[in-house]
Design a protein around this motif. Structure first.
Motif, mmCIF file in Angstrom:
data_model
loop_
_atom_site.group_PDB
_atom_site.id
_atom_site.type_symbol
_atom_site.label_atom_id
_atom_site.label_comp_id
_atom_site.label_asym_id
_atom_site.label_seq_id
_atom_site.Cartn_x
_atom_site.Cartn_y
_atom_site.Cartn_z
ATOM 1 N N ALA A 50 44.631 47.072 42.677
ATOM 2 C CA ALA A 50 43.423 47.613 42.045
ATOM 3 C C ALA A 50 42.402 48.055 43.087
ATOM 4 N N VAL A 51 42.231 47.256 44.141
ATOM 5 C CA VAL A 51 41.286 47.622 45.202
ATOM 6 C C VAL A 51 41.714 48.920 45.870
ATOM 7 N N GLY A 52 43.006 49.054 46.161
ATOM 8 C CA GLY A 52 43.497 50.270 46.794
ATOM 9 C C GLY A 52 43.287 51.488 45.924
ATOM 10 N N LEU A 53 43.530 51.344 44.640
ATOM 11 C CA LEU A 53 43.327 52.461 43.721
ATOM 12 C C LEU A 53 41.851 52.860 43.686
ATOM 13 N N ILE A 54 40.977 51.864 43.617
ATOM 14 C CA ILE A 54 39.536 52.154 43.546
ATOM 15 C C ILE A 54 39.036 52.810 44.836
ATOM 16 N N LEU A 55 39.488 52.303 45.994
ATOM 17 C CA LEU A 55 39.020 52.850 47.264
ATOM 18 C C LEU A 55 39.545 54.258 47.523
ATOM 19 N N THR A 56 40.622 54.640 46.832
ATOM 20 C CA THR A 56 41.181 55.987 47.006
ATOM 21 C C THR A 56 40.522 56.993 46.069
ATOM 22 N N LEU A 57 39.730 56.518 45.112
ATOM 23 C CA LEU A 57 39.087 57.424 44.158
ATOM 24 C C LEU A 57 38.241 58.515 44.827
ATOM 25 N N PRO A 58 37.455 58.225 45.881
ATOM 26 C CA PRO A 58 36.680 59.305 46.505
ATOM 27 C C PRO A 58 37.550 60.463 46.999
ATOM 28 N N ILE A 59 38.718 60.152 47.579
ATOM 29 C CA ILE A 59 39.618 61.215 48.030
ATOM 30 C C ILE A 59 40.131 61.995 46.831
ATOM 31 N N TRP A 60 40.498 61.290 45.796
ATOM 32 C CA TRP A 60 41.021 61.936 44.590
ATOM 33 C C TRP A 60 39.986 62.876 43.972
ATOM 34 N N PHE A 61 38.736 62.429 43.927
ATOM 35 C CA PHE A 61 37.679 63.278 43.380
ATOM 36 C C PHE A 61 37.428 64.488 44.276
ATOM 37 N N ARG A 62 37.462 64.281 45.594
ATOM 38 C CA ARG A 62 37.265 65.418 46.496
ATOM 39 C C ARG A 62 38.377 66.447 46.346
ATOM 40 N N ARG A 63 39.569 65.985 46.011
ATOM 41 C CA ARG A 63 40.699 66.893 45.821
ATOM 42 C C ARG A 63 40.646 67.621 44.478
ATOM 43 N N GLY A 64 39.751 67.189 43.608
ATOM 44 C CA GLY A 64 39.631 67.846 42.309
ATOM 45 C C GLY A 64 40.017 66.980 41.149
ATOM 46 N N ALA A 65 40.247 65.667 41.384
ATOM 47 C CA ALA A 65 40.582 64.711 40.322
ATOM 48 C C ALA A 65 41.767 65.216 39.494
ATOM 49 N N GLY A 66 41.574 65.328 38.187
ATOM 50 C CA GLY A 66 42.670 65.762 37.330
ATOM 51 C C GLY A 66 43.174 67.153 37.671
ATOM 52 N N GLY A 67 42.274 68.009 38.189
ATOM 53 C CA GLY A 67 42.696 69.342 38.600
ATOM 54 C C GLY A 67 43.674 69.305 39.753
ATOM 55 N N TYR A 68 43.519 68.304 40.634
ATOM 56 C CA TYR A 68 44.453 68.136 41.753
ATOM 57 C C TYR A 68 45.842 67.825 41.232
#
Length: 247
Positions: free
Chosen positions: A200-218
């Motif tokens: 869970a911690v790893g998933l949460i800490l990776t969220l900023p990268i995911w959002f920068r990539r475009g989240a669901g659009g990525y």
């Protein structure tokens, strides 16, 4: 069932992954041949994570030192295998120093979750599993449909299949959560809540990268697959070449 490789090459040499694997192996070999009582007294007692000690405000350094200790050959082999397969891509995304901080943060977070679930336990806890679970959580968020080859062994049945990362990692995370519900955290065995917490911690800490990539659009741009040709194949039985039997 365990993974043997993914089809998701990284764009840079994963020096931190290599270093972590080398350090873990070196530390393990330094005490592996010692008698068990000596390992308990001189290795686990001062350096393993003991929840009761942290609950008393002591031994905070063991949140880190325990990440480099392992209880046996299969323990360290399994952990280093998962780190080898899934760690290089996150190091590529985060950079060398960023990935090192991410790895250690996941390990510390996993340890704290374990302490919260068994604050009075005097059972030493060792292993990089919590940190590596965080790597798996981050990998799942960024590459849910990356292809992963898994080896399935059922008694005398051996077969390699290629499955999407979300299936393999989601199944693993689900098993850890269910295992935690049915296990007594004050007893020895698998630290299920450390695994679940690290994931869970790893998933949460990776969220900023995911959002920068475009989240669901990525995800939509590549259907959840890695953004390179090697990640665009179908799933099923792996196409690893078979070696013909010798008569």
């Amino acid at each position: 069932m365990f993974p043997i490789r993914d089809h998701n090459p990284s764009g840079r040499t994963p020096y931190v992954v290599y270093a972590l694997i080398a350090i873990n192996i070196a530390v393990f070999l330094s005490y592996w041949s010692l008698p068990e009582p000596e390992i308990q007294r001189n290795v686990y007692a001062p350096y393993a994570l003991i929840p009761a000690r942290l609950s008393q405000g002591e031994g905070y350094a063991t949140l880190l030192t325990s990440l480099f200790l392992h209880g046996g050959v299969m323990h360290i082999f399994g952990n280093m295998l998962f780190l080898w397969i899934f760690g290089d891509n996150l190091e590529d995304e985060m950079g060398h120093f960023g990935f090192l901080l991410f790895y250690l943060a996941c390990g510390v977070g996993a340890g704290l979750v374990h302490v919260m679930t068994a604050p009075g336990s005097t059972m030493p806890t060792v292993g990089a599993s919590g940190a590596i679970a965080g790597v798996m959580g981050g990998y799942l968020l960024l590459y849910p449909r990356a292809r992963v080859d898994i080896l399935i062994i059922l008694v005398v049945f051996f077969r390699i299949f290629t499955v999407p990362a979300w299936l393999m990692l989601g199944f693993w995370a689900g098993m850890q959560f269910l295992g935690g519900l049915g296990a007594d955290p004050n007893q020895g065995g698998v630290a299920y809540w450390a695994h679940t917490g690290g994931f869970a911690v790893g998933l949460i800490l990776t969220l900023p990268i995911w959002f920068r990539r475009g989240a669901g659009g990525y995800w939509n741009r590549n259907s959840g697959r890695p953004p390179h040709p090697q990640g665009q194949f179908r799933y099923g039985q792996s196409h690893i070449p078979r070696v013909p039997r010798q008569k």
